[in-house]
Design an enzyme around this catalytic site. Structure first.
Site, short mmCIF file in Angstrom:
data_model
loop_
_atom_site.label_atom_id
_atom_site.label_comp_id
_atom_site.label_asym_id
_atom_site.label_seq_id
_atom_site.Cartn_x
_atom_site.Cartn_y
_atom_site.Cartn_z
N ASP A 100 2.01 54.23 61.76
CA ASP A 100 2.24 54.57 60.37
C ASP A 100 2.38 53.25 59.60
OD1 ASP A 100 2.98 56.24 58.14
OD2 ASP A 100 3.80 57.65 59.61
N ASP A 200 0.63 55.10 54.66
CA ASP A 200 1.63 55.81 53.87
C ASP A 200 1.48 55.56 52.37
OD1 ASP A 200 4.33 57.27 54.10
OD2 ASP A 200 4.88 55.54 52.86
N GLU A 255 -2.61 58.70 53.29
CA GLU A 255 -1.89 59.65 52.45
C GLU A 255 -2.14 59.18 51.03
OE1 GLU A 255 2.63 61.38 52.08
OE2 GLU A 255 2.30 59.24 52.01
N HIS A 324 5.56 66.04 58.82
CA HIS A 324 7.02 65.82 58.83
C HIS A 324 7.64 65.95 57.44
CE1 HIS A 324 5.18 62.15 57.55
NE2 HIS A 324 6.34 61.69 57.13
N ASP A 325 6.83 66.19 56.43
CA ASP A 325 7.35 66.28 55.06
C ASP A 325 7.40 67.71 54.54
OD1 ASP A 325 7.72 63.55 54.73
OD2 ASP A 325 5.67 63.23 54.03
#
Ligand code: NOJ
Length: 566
Positions: A100, A200, A255, A324-325
Site C-alpha cells: 500500500d 492510496d 484509489e 477495509h473502508d
C-alpha cells in the site's frame, strides 16, 4: 500501462488487512509471520497477488495509513526481515505481493514533519503545506475527509494541511525534493522484489493553491473540486510513473476518487498513469429502502452495465465487493433475511467475470458479516471517533450515531479473520485489538474448507475458473457485452474474444425468475435457443442443475450461472 496482454489482467488479488488477518505472537494484532503461516491457505484458495495493507512504521492513528518511516516495518507487525521473508516465501507459493503506497500524506511523527515543526526555515518545512493567518483563524473553510477542518494548528501558530486526520499531514507535491524522496522510497521497495502497489488516495496530491474559501457545498464544506483530481495533477502523475513504475514494469492499482469518465483513459488507458484504478461506481445499495426490490436491483444493474461498457472501451479497472473502508458486502447489498450461500455466491459470480481484475477482501470468501457495536468504546476507527465527536457536537444523539456505525462503520470490515470456532476464531491467543464478530462459530474457514457446498469452496471454483487458461483470452482481452433485457432482477452479460465467449447470468431476486427465449433473443442476437445455449457447457452454477420449462430458463432464487459458448 493498462494494455492488453499484461499478466495482471488475468490475476485475482486478495486484500489482507494485516492487523486483522493472523496474529502469530499473541499480542492481539495480526502480523507478517501470521501472513507467512497462512500462505498455504492462500495458495489453496488460488489467488495470484496479495495486496498488503500498510505494514510500515507508524503510530497507527489510522492503522498504518499514517507512516512515520517508509523504510521500516512497524514492530507490531514484525521485523524488517519478516517482510523480506514474506516476499520470498510468497514467491515460492506462486504469489506476488503489492504494498500500500501512502504518499499523499505521512504521519505527524515522521522525521520530516518533526523537523518542520521544530524549524520553520528547514528544508523539510517545504515538504508540507504550512500557513499563518493574520486573524489567527484557519486559512480557509475546507473540510477534511475525516471531518473537521483540513487545517490544524501548531503551538507556534502555523497551520498545516491534512486531507485526512490531523495526524496525517499532506505532503507538498509541488516541492521537487519531496517528490524525489518519494520516488526513492518507491524504487527501494520495488528493488526488493514486490510486484507493485495499491496507491492510496492519489487524486488528492494536487491542490488549488489559492486555498480560497468556497461557498458552502452541501452544507458540508467538502470542496472536492479544489483538491480531488485537480488540474495540474497530470504532471505529477506522469513524472511519478516515469521515475518509478515504468522502470520496473510493475503493477499499480490506484484509489482515485474524483476521476470521471473524461479522465479515465488518462489514468488507465494504453499509456495511463496506472495499470488500473478501482471502480467505485460499483457501489452498494446504500440508502436503498428495500435492497431486494426489483427497482433497487434494476438501478444497480444500470450502474454496473453502463459503467462496464464505458470502461471496457477506455481502460482497465479493479473490481471489488469489499475492502477495509466499507461495511461487509452481505450487509450492504442484501436484506438480513436474504443473506446466505446462494445470495453470497450470486454476488460473487456477478462481479468476478466483469471487465477488470477482481479483488477479494479477507473474510469475504467465507461470508463474514458486520459486527454488532454496542457502544462507541468498541469502535477503533479514527474516522469514526472524529465523526462521532463532531456529530454529537452538532446535536445528533448517540443512539442514531451508533446505528449509523453499525451499518456503515469501517470497523465492520476490520474484525479479525475467522479461521475456526476456537478461542478468538483462531486469530490470536491473546486479546484481539478489535472484537471478533459474534457469528464466528458458524462462519469460519475450518468449517467451510472440507465442505464442497460451502461459500469458500464456491470461491475456490470461481477463482480457478477466472484464471483458467481456456478463458484467459476472454477474461484478459475480451470485450464486455451487456444484456440489459435479460429480465427484471436478472443481471446478465457476455464477455467475448475471437469467437469464444462466456455468458454470465445472475438472478438477484430472492424468488424464482425466468429468463425467457424472447429476452434472450433480444440480448443474444445470434439466434441461439435456450436449449442450444445450455447444451454447450455450464462452467459454474450455484445450484445443482438447471431447469428449462416451456422454453424458459427457470432461475432459482439467487441462481448464478456461467456458460461457455463456442
Ligand atoms: C484510503 C484508505 O483506504 C483509508 O483506509 C485511509 O484511511 C485513507 N485513504 C487515508 O490514507
Amino acid at each position: 500501462m493498462a494494455g492488453k496482454g499484461h499478466w495482471w489482467r488475468n490475476a485475482v488479488v486478495y486484500q489482507i488487512y494485516l492487523r486483522s488477518f493472523q496474529d502469530s505472537n499473541g499480542d492481539g494484532i495480526g502480523d507478517l509471520k501470521g501472513v507467512i503461516e497462512r500462505l498455504p491457505y492462500l495458495q489453496e484458495l488460488g489467488i495470484d497477488v496479495i495486496w498488503l495493507s500498510p505494514m510500515f512504521q507508524s503510530p497507527m492513528d489510522d492503522n498504518g495509513y499514517d507512516i512515520s518511516d517508509y523504510y521500516r516495518v512497524d514492530s507490531v507487525f514484525g521485523q524488517d526481515e519478516d517482510m523480506d521473508r514474506l516476499i520470498k516465501e510468497a514467491k515460492e507459493y506462486g504469489i506476488r505481493i503489492i504494498l500500500d503506497l501512502v504518499i499523499n500524506h505521512c504521519s505527524d511523527e515522521h522525521e520530516w514533519f518533526r523537523r518542520a515543526v521544530r524549524d520553520e526555515g528547514c528544508e523539510e518545512a517545504g515538504y508540507f503545506y504550512f500557513k499563518r493567518t493574520e486573524d489567527g483563524k484557519e486559512p480557509n473553510n475546507w473540510r477534511s475527509n475525516f471531518g473537521g477542518s483540513v487545517w490544524s494548528q501548531l503551538p507556534d501558530g502555523r497551520w498545516y494541511y491534512h486531507t485526512f486526520s490531523p495526524k496525517q499531514p499532506d505532503l507538498n507535491w509541488e516541492n521537487p525534493r519531496l517528490r524525489r524522496e518519494v520516488y526513492k522510497i518507491i524504487n527501494w521497495w520495488l528493488g526488493k522484489g514486490i510486484a507493485g502497489f495499491r496507491v492510496d488516495a492519489i487524486t488528492f496530491i494536487k491542490k488549488d493553491l489559492s486555498f480560497a474559501s468556497v461557498e458552502t457545498l452541501d452544507g458540508e464544506r467538502y470542496p472536492v473540486e479544489n483538491f480531488e483530481n485537480y488540474p495540474g495533477i497530470d504532471d505529477f502523475l506522469a513524472e511519478l510513473k516515469r521515475e518509478t513504475f515504468d522502470k520496473h514494469d510493475c503493477f499499480t492499482v490506484a484509489e482515485a476518487p474524483g476521476v470521471g469518465n473524461e479522465d479515465f483513459k488518462k489514468y488507465t488507458g494504453e499509456d495511463g498513469f496506472f495499470s488500473m484504478i478501482f471502480d467505485f461506481s460499483w457501489e452498494s445499495m446504500e440508502g436503498e429502502a428495500d435492497k431486494s426490490s426489483v427497482d433497487a436491483i434494476e438501478r444497480l444493474k444500470k450502474r454496473i452495465l453502463d459503467n462496464q461498457q464505458f470502461m471496457s472501451r477506455n481502460g482497465w479497472c479493479g473490481i471489488f465487493l469489499e475492502n477495509h473502508d466499507q461495511a461487509r458486502c452481505l450487509n450492504r447489498y442484501l436484506e438480513k433475511a436474504d443473506r446466505g450461500y446462494h445470495s453470497a455466491s450470486a454476488l460473487a459470480t456477478l462481479y468476478f467475470f466483469l471487465y477488470g481484475t477482481p479483488y477479494i477482501y479477507e473474510g469475504q470468501e467465507i461470508g463474514m458479516v458486520n459486527a454488532v457495536w454496542n457502544s462507541v468504546d468498541e469502535l477503533a476507527d479514527t474516522r469514526a471517533k472524529i465523526t462521532w465527536k463532531e456529530r454529537l457536537e452538532q446535536g445528533e444523539d448517540e443512539k442514531g450515531l451508533l446505528e449509523y456505525f453499525n451499518h456503515w462503520g469501517r470497523d465492520n470490515a476490520r474484525t479479525p479473520m475467522q479461521w475456526n470456532d476456537g478461542k478468538n476464531a483462531g486469530f490470536t491467543d491473546g486479546k484481539p485489538w478489535l472484537k471478533v464478530q459474534d457469528g464466528y462459530r458458524e462462519v469460519n474457514v475450518e468449517r467451510q474448507r472440507e465442505d464442497p457446498g460451502s461459500l469458500l469452496s464456491y470461491y475456490k471454483k470461481l477463482i480457478a475458473l477466472r484464471r483458467d487458461e481456456a478463458l484467459a483470452d476472454i477474461m484478459g482481452n475480451g470485450g464486455f457485452y451487456p444484456m440489459p433485457e435479460a429480465g427484471q432482477g436478472i443481471i446478465a452479460y457476455r464477455r467475448a474474444s475471437d469467437g469464444k465467449e462466456i455468458l454470465v447470468i445472475v438472478n438477484l431476486l430472492n424468488r424464482e425468475n425466468a429468463l425467457n427465449q424472447e429476452n434472450l433473443a433480444e440480448a443474444h442476437p445470434d439466434g441461439k435457443t435456450i436449449d442450444e445455449l445450455f447444451s454447450e457447457g455450464i462452467l459454474l452454477n450455484n445450484y445443482m442443475g438447471i431447469e428449462i420449462n416451456s422454453k424458459k430458463l427457470v432461475l432459482r432464487p439467487y441462481q448464478a450461472l456461467v456458460i461457455m459458448e463456442h
